[in-house]
Design a protein around this motif. Structure first.
Motif: not given
Length: 446
Positions: A162-168, A273-281, A388-394
């Protein structure tokens, strides 16, 4: 070509009666009855001095202090070997061969050429293999004795998400190194005060211009000391809240001593370093139950045929069963560990089960029951509950990575505590190394 060699313990001499030491070698210490020779400590001390000089050390502590550090490292390595033996943990020749092949591949060395390259660097290949085996053994032991016992709660993982990944958004990461000053399991106020003074002294040496990596090799009680205390990259939120101040430091800065249950930590920021938002698969997963019918290893053809017929009968009877009916039957007849839960395997994706089982399970539609599926574990009848299909940013897509990061962070505290416990529970006796042994080493005062 530069090869990253492994600096770990070469081996120890077992002496049934320490009174016979004069016929073999002077003894620096015994650990649960196993001896560490003064010559081994002298060799390790020479290696440490060489490493520090190559790293550009301007001045070195007295050789006696370096010898004490080398002996402490030998004791800890021997304790780990003894604990691995107690837990029946070993490393096979095939695993050592695979590790050597990996070293060759990662360093672009032609197959089989590592022995010649090491020889050119003055490294004995047999000794290298022994050290590599010890390192593999230590890694396996730590995974079993420490890492596998760390449990990250679902709530902690969801909070991090919730704090770091929910909103890329861009991720700020720091590369960290540490110097760790350890404490015994139940330290006295005097021991805590002494450790803090030591941590402040080490930080003072850094402030005066001594290299952090060099100081880590000299003073850190953490297993990463030989690598200059390198902890790798860490993102905000992966470390315990007591280390939050680290993320306010600039590159090159070192924290004040930070107290944890295991001791005091000095942390240096060695990279930012600062990297682009990471999405899951994205992936598909299924929720299934199964019934397992085992086939004894010594079963002859007639018995195997009888077991197969029984499994086919059960599968036929359950072809149009409801989930509740299948669960009830699984409790009655399944021989798998999930029998008490009605054969419930929970949600899983491809790559978590054996291929034959997965292929059959993923081919089903929700509500369907398979025929008999054979795997190395026996005969399975599978009932698919849902897909079920799991969304990449879930959260689910990120879950495994979050758990790994939080576990890695916990390891920084749990590993030193485990090492301190090993030492506190051991019977360690120190001896004086005689003149001419290559090292001045006196027993510590009681």
């Amino acid at each position: 070509m530069r090869i990253l060699t492994v600096l770990i313990m070469a081996g120890v001499l077992s002496v049934p009666q320490l009174t016979r030491a004069e016929t073999l070698d002077a003894i620096a210490a015994s650990v649960n009855g196993k001896a560490i020779d003064c010559s081994e400590v002298a060799s390790d001390t020479n290696t440490l001095i060489k490493s520090l000089k190559q790293a550009g050390a301007k001045s070195l502590p007295p050789r006696q202090d370096l010898a004490k550090r080398s002996l402490d490292a030998r004791i800890m390595e021997l304790l780990q070997q003894q604990d691995a033996k107690r837990l029946d943990i070993s490393v096979s020749n095939d695993e050592v061969a695979k590790a050597i092949a990996n070293v060759e591949a990662s360093n672009n060395i032609p197959d089989g050429q590592l022995p010649e390259i090491l020889k050119a660097q003055g490294v004995d290949f047999s000794d290298y293999k022994r050290k590599l085996r010890d390192r593999l053994l230590s890694s396996r032991l730590i995974n079993i004795a420490v890492r596998d016992k760390i449990k990250i709660s679902e709530e902690s993982m969801r909070e991090y998400y919730r704090k770091h990944l929910e909103h890329p958004q861009p991720i700020r990461e720091l590369r960290l190194s540490q110097i760790f000053i350890g404490l015994p399991q139940e330290p006295t106020p005097q021991q805590v005060a002494k450790a803090k003074v030591k941590a402040e002294m080490v930080r003072g040496k850094w402030a005066a211009g001594q290299g952090f990596s060099e100081l880590a090799q000299l003073y850190s009680d953490s297993p990463d000391a030989k690598q200059g205390g390198d902890l790798g990259w860490h993102a905000v939120g992966t470390l315990d809240s007591r280390f939050a101040s680290i993320f306010k430091l600039s590159q090159g800065q070192v924290s004040q001593p930070i107290r944890s249950p295991a001791g005091f930590h000095l942390i240096q920021v060695t990279g930012i370093r600062t990297s682009a938002p990471k999405l899951g698969k994205a992936y598909d997963e299924i929720h299934a139950r199964h019934i397992l019918i085992k086939i004894p290893d010594d079963a002859d053809a007639a018995i195997r045929a009888k077991i197969m017929l029984r499994a086919k009968t059960i599968a036929r009877d359950l072809q149009h069963s409801t989930d509740a009916q299948f669960a009830s039957r699984a409790k009655e007849v399944s021989q798998g560990p999930s029998a008490d839960q009605g054969g419930d395997l929970g949600w899983f994706r491809r790559g978590t089960m054996v291929k034959a089982f997965e292929d059959a399970a993923f081919a089903l539609k929700p509500g369907q029951t398979s025929g008999v599926v054979q795997s190395p574990f026996g005969l399975h009848i599978i009932h698919l509950i849902a897909k079920r299909h799991v969304d990449p940013n879930s959260f689910q897509a990120h879950r495994d990575n979050i758990e790994q990061q939080l576990t890695d962070a916990r390891m920084q505290e749990e590993l030193p505590r485990w090492m301190a416990r090993l030492k506190s529970e051991a019977q360690i006796t120190y001896y004086a190394c005689p003149p001419g042994s290559g090292v001045t080493l006196n027993p510590p005062k009681p």
